[in-house]
Design a protein around this motif. Structure first.
Motif, PDB file in Angstrom:
ATOM      1  N   VAL A  16      18.838  -6.328  27.940  1.00 51.49           N
ATOM      2  CA  VAL A  16      18.035  -7.463  27.489  1.00 51.49           C
ATOM      3  C   VAL A  16      17.034  -7.734  28.607  1.00 51.49           C
ATOM      4  O   VAL A  16      17.431  -8.112  29.711  1.00 51.49           O
ATOM      5  CB  VAL A  16      18.897  -8.716  27.231  1.00 51.49           C
ATOM      6  CG1 VAL A  16      18.033  -9.886  26.801  1.00 51.49           C
ATOM      7  CG2 VAL A  16      19.965  -8.421  26.187  1.00 51.49           C
ATOM      8  N   PRO A  17      15.743  -7.509  28.370  1.00 51.25           N
ATOM      9  CA  PRO A  17      14.746  -7.700  29.429  1.00 51.25           C
ATOM     10  C   PRO A  17      14.807  -9.096  30.031  1.00 51.25           C
ATOM     11  O   PRO A  17      15.115 -10.077  29.344  1.00 51.25           O
ATOM     12  CB  PRO A  17      13.419  -7.473  28.710  1.00 51.25           C
ATOM     13  CG  PRO A  17      13.760  -6.634  27.522  1.00 51.25           C
ATOM     14  CD  PRO A  17      15.137  -7.071  27.111  1.00 51.25           C
TER      15      PRO A  17
ATOM     16  N   ARG B  22      10.219  -4.499  25.603  1.00 47.70           N
ATOM     17  CA  ARG B  22      10.669  -4.370  24.213  1.00 47.70           C
ATOM     18  C   ARG B  22      12.195  -4.281  24.162  1.00 47.70           C
ATOM     19  O   ARG B  22      12.819  -3.718  25.045  1.00 47.70           O
ATOM     20  CB  ARG B  22      10.056  -3.121  23.577  1.00 47.70           C
ATOM     21  CG  ARG B  22       8.560  -3.225  23.382  1.00 47.70           C
ATOM     22  CD  ARG B  22       8.018  -2.051  22.605  1.00 47.70           C
ATOM     23  NE  ARG B  22       8.158  -0.786  23.307  1.00 47.70           N
ATOM     24  CZ  ARG B  22       7.308  -0.323  24.234  1.00 47.70           C
ATOM     25  NH1 ARG B  22       6.267  -1.043  24.573  1.00 47.70           N
ATOM     26  NH2 ARG B  22       7.505   0.825  24.812  1.00 47.70           N
ATOM     27  N   THR B  23      12.770  -4.796  23.115  1.00 42.73           N
ATOM     28  CA  THR B  23      14.218  -4.727  22.958  1.00 42.73           C
ATOM     29  C   THR B  23      14.636  -3.513  22.132  1.00 42.73           C
ATOM     30  O   THR B  23      15.771  -3.084  22.209  1.00 42.73           O
ATOM     31  CB  THR B  23      14.775  -6.002  22.296  1.00 42.73           C
ATOM     32  OG1 THR B  23      14.094  -6.219  21.069  1.00 42.73           O
ATOM     33  CG2 THR B  23      14.598  -7.199  23.208  1.00 42.73           C
ATOM     34  N   SER B  24      13.723  -2.968  21.338  1.00 39.34           N
ATOM     35  CA  SER B  24      14.051  -1.769  20.562  1.00 39.34           C
ATOM     36  C   SER B  24      13.549  -0.555  21.333  1.00 39.34           C
ATOM     37  O   SER B  24      12.545  -0.605  22.032  1.00 39.34           O
ATOM     38  CB  SER B  24      13.397  -1.811  19.189  1.00 39.34           C
ATOM     39  OG  SER B  24      12.001  -1.853  19.316  1.00 39.34           O
ATOM     40  N   ILE B  25      14.293   0.541  21.221  1.00 40.31           N
ATOM     41  CA  ILE B  25      13.904   1.771  21.903  1.00 40.31           C
ATOM     42  C   ILE B  25      13.864   2.910  20.904  1.00 40.31           C
ATOM     43  O   ILE B  25      14.565   2.896  19.897  1.00 40.31           O
ATOM     44  CB  ILE B  25      14.878   2.132  23.049  1.00 40.31           C
ATOM     45  CG1 ILE B  25      16.302   2.345  22.522  1.00 40.31           C
ATOM     46  CG2 ILE B  25      14.845   1.096  24.140  1.00 40.31           C
ATOM     47  CD1 ILE B  25      17.248   2.925  23.522  1.00 40.31           C
ATOM     48  N   LYS B  26      13.027   3.900  21.204  1.00 44.66           N
ATOM     49  CA  LYS B  26      13.019   5.091  20.368  1.00 44.66           C
ATOM     50  C   LYS B  26      14.281   5.886  20.662  1.00 44.66           C
ATOM     51  O   LYS B  26      14.714   5.977  21.801  1.00 44.66           O
ATOM     52  CB  LYS B  26      11.793   5.957  20.662  1.00 44.66           C
ATOM     53  CG  LYS B  26      10.501   5.323  20.251  1.00 44.66           C
ATOM     54  CD  LYS B  26       9.360   6.299  20.296  1.00 44.66           C
ATOM     55  CE  LYS B  26       9.124   6.851  21.682  1.00 44.66           C
ATOM     56  NZ  LYS B  26       7.942   7.684  21.789  1.00 44.66           N
ATOM     57  N   GLN B  27      14.864   6.457  19.632  1.00 45.02           N
ATOM     58  CA  GLN B  27      16.055   7.264  19.829  1.00 45.02           C
ATOM     59  C   GLN B  27      15.688   8.576  20.508  1.00 45.02           C
ATOM     60  O   GLN B  27      14.634   9.139  20.245  1.00 45.02           O
ATOM     61  CB  GLN B  27      16.731   7.549  18.479  1.00 45.02           C
ATOM     62  CG  GLN B  27      17.286   6.314  17.827  1.00 45.02           C
ATOM     63  CD  GLN B  27      18.356   5.665  18.687  1.00 45.02           C
ATOM     64  OE1 GLN B  27      19.200   6.348  19.236  1.00 45.02           O
ATOM     65  NE2 GLN B  27      18.301   4.359  18.811  1.00 45.02           N
TER      66      GLN B  27
END
Length: 94
Positions: A54-55, A82-87
């Protein structure tokens, strides 16, 4: 006036604990070169950095070990806050 909390002993201890685990980058899944240290580590894209799940700008705790992750400097910078990341990519095409 309070100094930068990332220069304090608790943060350095958390960073050392995370580094000692020797984990791969949680963002891309590739191994991190933990041998890169000193002044070079601040600029080398494959060097270890302590990332936060969590940033901090989104309310994440700076010193919570459950929020700490190992990451490449390049991956950590690219993620930003960002809280979402690329897989990570698959190892081969399916």
């Amino acid at each position: 006036m309070v100094g930068n909390p990332r220069n304090g002993r608790p943060y350095r201890r958390l960073t050392a604990q995370q580094r000692s685990l020797g984990l791969p980058c949680w963002l891309c899944g590739h191994n991190i070169d933990y041998g890169i240290r000193g002044p070079l580590a601040g600029k080398h894209p494959a060097a270890f950095t302590l990332d936060h799940l969590v940033p901090l700008s989104r309310g994440g705790d700076l010193l919570d070990p459950a929020n700490a992750r190992s990451a490449h400097r390049r991956c950590n910078s690219a993620r930003g806050n960002r809280t979402s990341i690329k897989q990570p990519r698959a190892s081969r095409r399916w």
